[in-house]
Design a protein around this motif. Structure first.
Motif, PDB file in Angstrom:
ATOM      1  N   ASP A 151       1.191  -1.115   0.407  1.00 10.14           N
ATOM      2  CA  ASP A 151       0.445  -0.421   0.227  1.00 10.14           C
ATOM      3  C   ASP A 151       1.039   1.023   0.305  1.00 10.14           C
ATOM      4  O   ASP A 151       1.994   0.719   0.178  1.00 10.14           O
ATOM      5  N   ARG A 152       0.226   2.331  -0.389  1.00 10.50           N
ATOM      6  CA  ARG A 152       1.009   3.757  -0.082  1.00 10.50           C
ATOM      7  C   ARG A 152       1.038   4.133   0.987  1.00 10.50           C
ATOM      8  O   ARG A 152      -0.092   3.786   1.849  1.00 10.50           O
ATOM      9  N   ARG A 175      -0.756   6.308   3.910  1.00 11.38           N
ATOM     10  CA  ARG A 175      -1.884   8.402   3.415  1.00 11.38           C
ATOM     11  C   ARG A 175      -1.545   8.545   4.968  1.00 11.38           C
ATOM     12  O   ARG A 175      -1.602  10.134   4.728  1.00 11.38           O
ATOM     13  N   THR A 176      -0.765   7.842   6.003  1.00 13.15           N
ATOM     14  CA  THR A 176      -0.859   9.125   7.109  1.00 13.15           C
ATOM     15  C   THR A 176       0.792   8.617   7.900  1.00 13.15           C
ATOM     16  O   THR A 176       1.835   7.577   7.129  1.00 13.15           O
ATOM     17  N   GLY A 185       0.037  15.196  -0.384  1.00  9.89           N
ATOM     18  CA  GLY A 185      -1.082  14.317  -0.080  1.00  9.89           C
ATOM     19  C   GLY A 185      -0.942  13.295   0.760  1.00  9.89           C
ATOM     20  O   GLY A 185      -1.918  12.512   1.221  1.00  9.89           O
ATOM     21  N   ILE A 186       0.452  13.318   2.114  1.00  6.61           N
ATOM     22  CA  ILE A 186      -0.088  12.388   2.747  1.00  6.61           C
ATOM     23  C   ILE A 186      -0.089  13.144   4.048  1.00  6.61           C
ATOM     24  O   ILE A 186       1.143  14.483   4.581  1.00  6.61           O
ATOM     25  N   GLU A 187      -0.936  12.775   5.038  1.00  7.66           N
ATOM     26  CA  GLU A 187      -1.280  13.045   6.453  1.00  7.66           C
ATOM     27  C   GLU A 187      -0.024  13.209   6.763  1.00  7.66           C
ATOM     28  O   GLU A 187      -0.465  12.486   7.406  1.00  7.66           O
ATOM     29  N   ASP A 201       0.434   5.029   8.920  1.00  7.04           N
ATOM     30  CA  ASP A 201       1.506   3.768   7.747  1.00  7.04           C
ATOM     31  C   ASP A 201       2.674   3.718   8.067  1.00  7.04           C
ATOM     32  O   ASP A 201       3.092   3.096   7.719  1.00  7.04           O
ATOM     33  N   ARG A 206       4.841   9.516  -2.015  1.00  3.92           N
ATOM     34  CA  ARG A 206       4.392  10.124  -2.946  1.00  3.92           C
ATOM     35  C   ARG A 206       4.005   9.059  -3.756  1.00  3.92           C
ATOM     36  O   ARG A 206       2.597   8.572  -4.547  1.00  3.92           O
TER      37      ARG A 206
END
Ligand SMILES: Cc1cc2nc3c(=O)[nH]c(=O)nc-3n(C[C@H](O)[C@H](O)[C@H](O)COP(=O)(O)OP(=O)(O)OC[C@H]3O[C@@H](n4cnc5c(N)ncnc54)[C@H](O)[C@@H]3O)c2cc1C
Length: 394
Positions: free
Chosen positions: A3-4, A6-7, A28-30, A150, A318
Motif C-alpha cells: 500500500d501507499r 496515507r498517514t 497529499g500524505i497526512e 502508515d 508520494r
C-alpha cells in the motif's frame, strides 16, 4: 506493505522533521510532527548557515524566500591558516550566497510553512517505543499517549531513538573531540561584513564574521577530551570557559581579541557526527536528517542535506508503495550524503590541535587548494544539486 502511505508520524520537529511534514503534506500524505520539546525546538540554539543547495531545495515547499528574509547573506568565505595565510574560497557563479541565520528563525519559518501546507505539530511528545503491525505502526510516547500511522519517520537528530528501533546494531554518534561555543564580540577585525572566515589557529579551529548591525559573531570548536553535554558545560561560568578558550586561542589573530571583547558565551556542548549507518529503514520505520547522516559541522551541509533528504523521502512516499518507497529513498540519498561526510571528515581531522593535526594538515591543504583553484569541480556537485519534485520516482 503493497500500500501507499496515507498517514505519517514524523518524530522530531527540527529542520528535517518540519521539512518532512511540509513535503509530505504537499505530497497529499497526512503528516503529524511529534516534537519532544514543549514548544518549537531551539535545538542547539545559535546560528547556522544554509548552503545554496539547501535553500534551493526549500523552493519545493515554498520556504526559500522566507528563509532568505530571515538570514544574512555570506558573500565570501575565507580560510586562514595560522596568522599568516588567507585564502578565498570562491563562490560558484550564479548560485547565490550562503545564508546565515538564527536557528530559532529557521525553525519558525519551516514550522509556519509546514502548517500552511497542512502538516500538524504536537509538542511535548517524546517517542519512547513503537509497536509494529503488517498494516501500520503505533508510536508510543513517554507521556503514555499513542499515535497511529502508515509510516514512522525518525527525524529525531543525531541522538535518535528511532535509529536503534530500525536496527539495534546501527552505530551511535561519534564524538568529534570538540565542544561548540558561540557568541558576539565587540571587536571588529579588518575584514568586510559578508565575509565568513574559517580560521585554523595555532592550537584550535574557530570561525567568525562581522555582523551588519555591528560586532562580530564567532564560534569555536574547542578541543576537549570529555563529550560534555550543553547542560554540563553550562555548570561552569561563561568567564571560566572564556579563560579556557584563551588558553587555546590567545595568540591567534583575531581569535584572542574576539574572546577578550565578548559577552556571555552560548554553549552547544559536545559536537557529534554520524558514522555510516548500515540500516536506513526497516518495515515501516525510516530515518531522515542527522539521525542517519550528520556529516559533522565542518561540512556546513548538515541542515541542507537534512532538507534535501526530507523532500526526497516525501517524493518517494508520494509515488511508491511503502515497501518500495523506502529503498528508493535510500538509493537516491546514500551516496550523496556519504561523499559529503567523507569530505567533512578530512576537514575535521585538522581542527583539533596536536601531532595528529600537524600530520594531517599537509593532506588537507591540497584539498583546500583544489577547491580554491577549481571550485566548480569540488563544490559544484554538492551545491548545484537540484531535486526534481515533479518527476515521478521510478
Ligand atoms: C554547533 C553546530 C553548528 C552547526 N552549524 C551548521 C551550519 O552552519 N550549517 C548546517 O547546514 N548545519 C549545521 N549544523 C548541523 C545542523 O544543525 C543539523 O544538521 C540539523 O539541525 C539536522 O536537523 P535534524 O532535524 O535532522 O536534527 P535536529 O535539528 O537535531 O532536530 C531533531 C529534533 O528531534 C527532537 N527529538 C529528539 N528525540 C526525540 C524523541 N524521542 N521524540 C520526539 N522528538 C525528539 C529534538 O528535540 C529536535 O527538535 C550545526 C550543528 C551544530 C551542533
Amino acid at each position: 506493505m503493497g500500500d501507499r502511505a496515507r498517514t505519517a508520524a514524523v518524530i522530531g520537529g527540527g529542520v528535517a522533521g518540519a521539512v518532512a511534514g511540509a513535503a509530505l503534506a504537499k505530497a497529499g500524505i497526512e503528516a503529524v510532527v511529534y516534537e519532544a520539546y514543549p514548544g518549537r525546538p531551539e535545538g542547539v540554539g545559535g546560528t547556522l548557515s544554509l548552503a545554496p543547495n539547501g535553500v534551493r531545495a526549500l523552493e519545493v515547499i515554498g520556504a526559500d524566500e522566507a528563509v532568505r528574509a530571515a538570514g544574512d547573506p555570506v558573500d565570501r568565505m575565507d580560510m586562514t591558516v595560522g596568522n599568516r595565510r588567507r585564502f578565498t574560497i570562491p563562490a560558484l557563479p550564479d548560485l547565490g550566497p550562503l545564508w546565515s541565520m538564527h536557528r530559532t528563525d529557521l525553525h519558525r519559518v519551516l514550522h509556519e510553512r509546514a502548517e500552511a501546507l497542512g502538516a500538524r505539530f504536537a509538542y511535548g511528545r517524546r517517542l519512547a517505543s513503537v509497536r509494529e503491525r503488517a498494516d501500520g505502526v503505533t508510536a508510543v510516547f513517554a507521556d503514555g499517549t499513542e499515535a497511529e500511522a502508515d509510516v514512522l519517520i525518525g527525524a529525531d537528530g543525531v541522538h535518535s531513538a528511532v535509529r536503534g528501533l530500525v536496527d539495534p546494531a546501527n552505530p551511535g554518534p561519534a564524538y568529534t573531540g570538540m565542544l561548540g561555543f558561540e557568541s558576539v564580540a565587540g571587536y571588529e577585525p579588518p575584514v568586510d561584513p559578508g565575509v565568513m572566515t574559517f580560521a585554523f589557529g595555532r592550537r584550535g579551529y574557530y570561525l567568525y564574521w562581522r555582523l551588519p548591525e555591528g560586532g562580530t559573531r564567532w564560534g569555536v570548536n574547542l578541543p576537549c577530551k570529555e563529550p560534555l553535554t550543553s547542560q554540563a558545560v553550562r555548570e561552569r561560568s561563561s568567564e571560566d570557559w572564556i579563560a579556557t578558550m584563551l588558553e587555546v586561542y590567545d595568540t591567534d589573530e583575531p581569535g584572542g581579541a574576539l574572546l577578550r571583547s565578548t559577552g556571555p558565551v552560548q554553549a552547544h556542548g559536545a559536537l557529534y557526527l554520524m558514522p555510516k549507518v548500515p540500516t536506513w529503514h526497516r518495515g515501516r520505520l525510516v530515518l531522515v536528517g542527522d539521525s542517519v547522516h550528520a556529516p559533522s559541522n565542518s561540512s556546513g551541509q548538515g541542515a541542507s542535506l537534512a532538507i534535501e533528504s526530507a523532500i526526497e523521502l516525501a517524493r518517494c512516499l508520494r509515488d511508491l508503495p511503502v515497501a518500495e518507497a523506502l529503498p528508493a529513498y535510500e538509493r537516491l540519498r546514500r551516496s550523496r550524503v556519504e561523499s559529503v561526510a567523507a569530505q567533512a571528515a578530512k576537514a575535521n581531522a585538522v581542527k583539533a590541535p596536536g601531532a595528529l593535526a600537524q600530520a594531517v594538515m599537509p593532506l588537507v591543504m591540497p584539498l583546500f587548494i583544489r577547491t580554491v583553484m577549481r571550485p566548480e569541480r569540488t563544490l559544484g556537485p554538492v551545491q548545484r544539486h537540484r531535486i526534481d519534485w515533479d518527476a515521478a520516482v521510478a
